[in-house]
Design a protein around this motif. Sequence first.
Motif, mmCIF file in Angstrom:
data_model
loop_
_atom_site.group_PDB
_atom_site.id
_atom_site.type_symbol
_atom_site.label_atom_id
_atom_site.label_comp_id
_atom_site.label_asym_id
_atom_site.label_seq_id
_atom_site.Cartn_x
_atom_site.Cartn_y
_atom_site.Cartn_z
ATOM 1 N N LEU A 99 0.829 -1.198 0.000
ATOM 2 C CA LEU A 99 0.000 0.000 0.000
ATOM 3 C C LEU A 99 0.869 1.255 0.000
ATOM 4 O O LEU A 99 1.957 1.270 0.591
ATOM 5 C CB LEU A 99 -0.921 0.005 1.215
ATOM 6 C CG LEU A 99 -1.878 -1.175 1.349
ATOM 7 C CD1 LEU A 99 -2.700 -1.048 2.622
ATOM 8 C CD2 LEU A 99 -2.778 -1.292 0.129
ATOM 9 N N ALA A 100 0.365 2.293 -0.633
ATOM 10 C CA ALA A 100 1.067 3.571 -0.676
ATOM 11 C C ALA A 100 0.062 4.702 -0.546
ATOM 12 O O ALA A 100 -1.110 4.556 -0.902
ATOM 13 C CB ALA A 100 1.846 3.712 -1.980
ATOM 14 N N CYS A 101 0.517 5.836 -0.022
ATOM 15 C CA CYS A 101 -0.332 7.025 0.116
ATOM 16 C C CYS A 101 0.519 8.258 -0.155
ATOM 17 O O CYS A 101 1.730 8.260 0.071
ATOM 18 C CB CYS A 101 -0.923 7.123 1.519
ATOM 19 S SG CYS A 101 -1.999 5.746 1.950
ATOM 20 N N LEU A 102 -0.145 9.289 -0.619
ATOM 21 C CA LEU A 102 0.511 10.567 -0.887
ATOM 22 C C LEU A 102 -0.087 11.621 0.023
ATOM 23 O O LEU A 102 -1.305 11.690 0.196
ATOM 24 C CB LEU A 102 0.318 10.955 -2.351
ATOM 25 C CG LEU A 102 1.121 12.151 -2.866
ATOM 26 C CD1 LEU A 102 2.598 11.785 -2.968
ATOM 27 C CD2 LEU A 102 0.601 12.597 -4.241
ATOM 28 N N PHE A 103 0.789 12.454 0.614
ATOM 29 C CA PHE A 103 0.347 13.507 1.522
ATOM 30 C C PHE A 103 0.944 14.842 1.089
ATOM 31 O O PHE A 103 2.038 14.885 0.515
ATOM 32 C CB PHE A 103 0.802 13.220 2.958
ATOM 33 C CG PHE A 103 0.301 11.937 3.533
ATOM 34 C CD1 PHE A 103 -0.920 11.883 4.187
ATOM 35 C CD2 PHE A 103 1.048 10.767 3.418
ATOM 36 C CE1 PHE A 103 -1.381 10.692 4.727
ATOM 37 C CE2 PHE A 103 0.592 9.573 3.952
ATOM 38 C CZ PHE A 103 -0.627 9.536 4.599
ATOM 39 N N ASN A 104 0.247 15.920 1.397
ATOM 40 C CA ASN A 104 0.817 17.245 1.189
ATOM 41 C C ASN A 104 2.020 17.436 2.115
ATOM 42 O O ASN A 104 2.030 16.966 3.252
ATOM 43 C CB ASN A 104 -0.229 18.325 1.460
ATOM 44 C CG ASN A 104 -1.252 18.405 0.338
ATOM 45 O OD1 ASN A 104 -0.899 18.567 -0.814
ATOM 46 N ND2 ASN A 104 -2.529 18.277 0.688
ATOM 47 N N TYR A 105 3.006 18.127 1.624
ATOM 48 C CA TYR A 105 4.242 18.349 2.363
ATOM 49 C C TYR A 105 4.034 19.400 3.453
ATOM 50 O O TYR A 105 3.346 20.405 3.242
ATOM 51 C CB TYR A 105 5.328 18.818 1.398
ATOM 52 C CG TYR A 105 6.693 19.007 2.006
ATOM 53 C CD1 TYR A 105 7.551 17.938 2.187
ATOM 54 C CD2 TYR A 105 7.133 20.278 2.377
ATOM 55 C CE1 TYR A 105 8.814 18.108 2.729
ATOM 56 C CE2 TYR A 105 8.393 20.467 2.921
ATOM 57 C CZ TYR A 105 9.233 19.380 3.093
ATOM 58 O OH TYR A 105 10.474 19.558 3.634
ATOM 59 N N ILE A 106 4.616 19.183 4.620
ATOM 60 C CA ILE A 106 4.551 20.135 5.732
ATOM 61 C C ILE A 106 5.958 20.665 5.977
ATOM 62 O O ILE A 106 6.909 19.889 6.158
ATOM 63 C CB ILE A 106 3.994 19.483 7.009
ATOM 64 C CG1 ILE A 106 2.579 18.939 6.756
ATOM 65 C CG2 ILE A 106 3.978 20.485 8.170
ATOM 66 C CD1 ILE A 106 2.011 18.156 7.931
ATOM 67 N N GLU A 107 6.099 21.971 5.992
ATOM 68 C CA GLU A 107 7.404 22.597 6.202
ATOM 69 C C GLU A 107 7.867 22.410 7.645
ATOM 70 O O GLU A 107 7.057 22.401 8.575
ATOM 71 C CB GLU A 107 7.354 24.092 5.879
ATOM 72 C CG GLU A 107 7.102 24.411 4.412
ATOM 73 C CD GLU A 107 8.301 24.112 3.534
ATOM 74 O OE1 GLU A 107 9.417 23.919 4.083
ATOM 75 O OE2 GLU A 107 8.122 24.071 2.304
ATOM 76 N N GLY A 108 9.175 22.307 7.822
ATOM 77 C CA GLY A 108 9.741 22.232 9.158
ATOM 78 C C GLY A 108 10.898 21.260 9.234
ATOM 79 O O GLY A 108 11.172 20.499 8.295
ATOM 80 N N GLU A 109 11.580 21.289 10.357
ATOM 81 C CA GLU A 109 12.676 20.373 10.637
ATOM 82 C C GLU A 109 12.350 19.577 11.889
ATOM 83 O O GLU A 109 11.493 19.960 12.687
ATOM 84 C CB GLU A 109 13.985 21.153 10.836
ATOM 85 C CG GLU A 109 14.402 21.964 9.613
ATOM 86 C CD GLU A 109 15.683 22.737 9.846
ATOM 87 O OE1 GLU A 109 16.140 22.775 11.016
ATOM 88 O OE2 GLU A 109 16.220 23.301 8.881
ATOM 89 N N ARG A 110 13.060 18.467 12.080
ATOM 90 C CA ARG A 110 12.825 17.659 13.267
ATOM 91 C C ARG A 110 13.196 18.456 14.521
ATOM 92 O O ARG A 110 14.282 19.035 14.604
ATOM 93 C CB ARG A 110 13.661 16.385 13.228
ATOM 94 C CG ARG A 110 13.232 15.388 12.146
ATOM 95 C CD ARG A 110 11.912 14.740 12.506
ATOM 96 N NE ARG A 110 11.568 13.679 11.564
ATOM 97 C CZ ARG A 110 10.763 13.817 10.527
ATOM 98 N NH1 ARG A 110 10.212 14.992 10.297
ATOM 99 N NH2 ARG A 110 10.496 12.804 9.729
ATOM 100 N N PRO A 111 12.309 18.517 15.516
ATOM 101 C CA PRO A 111 12.672 19.171 16.774
ATOM 102 C C PRO A 111 13.740 18.362 17.499
ATOM 103 O O PRO A 111 13.909 17.164 17.245
ATOM 104 C CB PRO A 111 11.346 19.184 17.555
ATOM 105 C CG PRO A 111 10.568 18.041 16.986
ATOM 106 C CD PRO A 111 10.953 17.954 15.542
ATOM 107 N N SER A 112 14.446 19.000 18.388
ATOM 108 C CA SER A 112 15.533 18.341 19.108
ATOM 109 C C SER A 112 15.148 18.063 20.562
ATOM 110 O O SER A 112 14.724 18.981 21.274
ATOM 111 C CB SER A 112 16.788 19.218 19.093
ATOM 112 O OG SER A 112 17.770 18.693 19.968
ATOM 113 N N PRO A 113 15.299 16.829 21.024
ATOM 114 C CA PRO A 113 15.018 16.529 22.428
ATOM 115 C C PRO A 113 16.024 17.163 23.380
ATOM 116 O O PRO A 113 15.832 17.144 24.595
ATOM 117 C CB PRO A 113 15.096 14.999 22.484
ATOM 118 C CG PRO A 113 15.981 14.622 21.344
ATOM 119 C CD PRO A 113 15.726 15.631 20.274
ATOM 120 N N GLU A 114 17.093 17.736 22.836
ATOM 121 C CA GLU A 114 18.092 18.397 23.671
ATOM 122 C C GLU A 114 17.774 19.874 23.890
ATOM 123 O O GLU A 114 18.437 20.534 24.686
ATOM 124 C CB GLU A 114 19.476 18.230 23.039
ATOM 125 C CG GLU A 114 19.912 16.777 22.938
ATOM 126 C CD GLU A 114 21.331 16.628 22.414
ATOM 127 O OE1 GLU A 114 22.269 16.944 23.179
ATOM 128 O OE2 GLU A 114 21.492 16.220 21.257
#
Length: 329
Positions: A99-114
Motif C-alpha cells: 500500500l502507498a499514500c501521498l500527503f501534502n508536504y509540511i514545512e519544518g525540521e525535526r525538533p531536538s530533544p536536547e
Amino acid sequence: MVSDIEQQAANAASRYGWQGPYRIEDAAVSGMNNTTRIISCGMDKYVLRLYNNHGDADTVRQEHDMLKALSNEKLAFRIPSPVYNLDGSTITQLPDGKLACLFNYIEGERPSPEKSTHVEALGSACGELSRILSGIKFRAVSGYSPYYDLAETYASMDKASLLGLADSDAGIAERIPKLEYLQKERERALQACMSVAQLPQQWIHGDICFGNALSIGDAISGLLDFEFVTMDCRAMELAVLLVDLLKPELATGSKERLELAARAFQTAVPLTSVERNLLPTLMRLRLLDVALHFAVRYRDGLDGPEVLADIVDNCAFGCEWLAFNPLDF
C-alpha cells in the motif's frame, strides 16, 4: 539498476494526476517502519509513504478517516492531508500488494530533544492533540490494539521465541542478558495491564515522538504519522512521548526533560492522580511494545540484526532508568 523500492515509488507516483513533470527524491529522514520519498511537481511538494508494516487497507482507511476528522478542528500545528489518486481513493495498492499514500508536504525540521523549548513545545502539542482527540467519536473498525493488550498482541513472540532470536546473529547473542531482563520486565508489566485498562480511554495518536514532529524555530509546525492511531488509555499518549526522551545519549538531564514535557502536556489535559502514578508503568509498556515490535520485524526479515540490537539497548536502558529514578508528574 532500479531497486525494488524505487520501482514501487515510481509505480505509486504514476497513479496520481500530476499537473506537470514530477521528480521523486529520497527523504532527508525516513521512518523505521515505512519508506518515505519526496515528490516535487512545479512549486508543490508531497510526501509519498510506502507501508512496510502491513497491507491492511482498513487500517490505513481508519488513519485517513481520523485525519479527515481532525482537519475540521483548529490546531496550532499542521497534520498530514492525504491526496486522492486517479481512482478517487487516498489509498494506492501496488501490483505487489503493498500500500502507498501521498500527503501534502509540511514545512519544518525535526525538533531536538536536547532543546528545552522543543521539549516543552512538543509536550504542549501532544496535549493539544489529545484534548481534541477526546472529542472524536467514531467506531474503530481495524487497526492496532491498545498497549495494555501486550500479551495478546505479541503472543507469537513468547519468551522462547524472543530469546531464540539470539541464535541467528552474534550481535543479538551478545544481548541475551538484556533480552532476559526485558522478558522479566514484560512479565512484571503484564501484571499491571488490568489496572491500566481501567484508566480513562479515548483515541490516541499512539506514536508522538521527536521523529514524528516538525518544528519551525521553537514552535511545533506539524505532527506526522497517524498510522498507529487507536483507542487506548489517554495517558498513554504522554507516556509514548516521554519514552522518546529516555535514551542513553540523553541521560544527563533526563528527569528535568521528562517532567517539563509532562507539565506542558497537562496544561491541555490534566491527568488524574491515578494516571500520573501509573505513568512509569505506561512508559514500560511502551518500551516493551517497541522491543517486541522490532523483534517481530527482525524475525519476519523486515530489519537487520543491527536495528534490533540498537532497539534492545535503548529499551533495556529505559526500563532500568525507570527502576532507579523516581519521577514527579
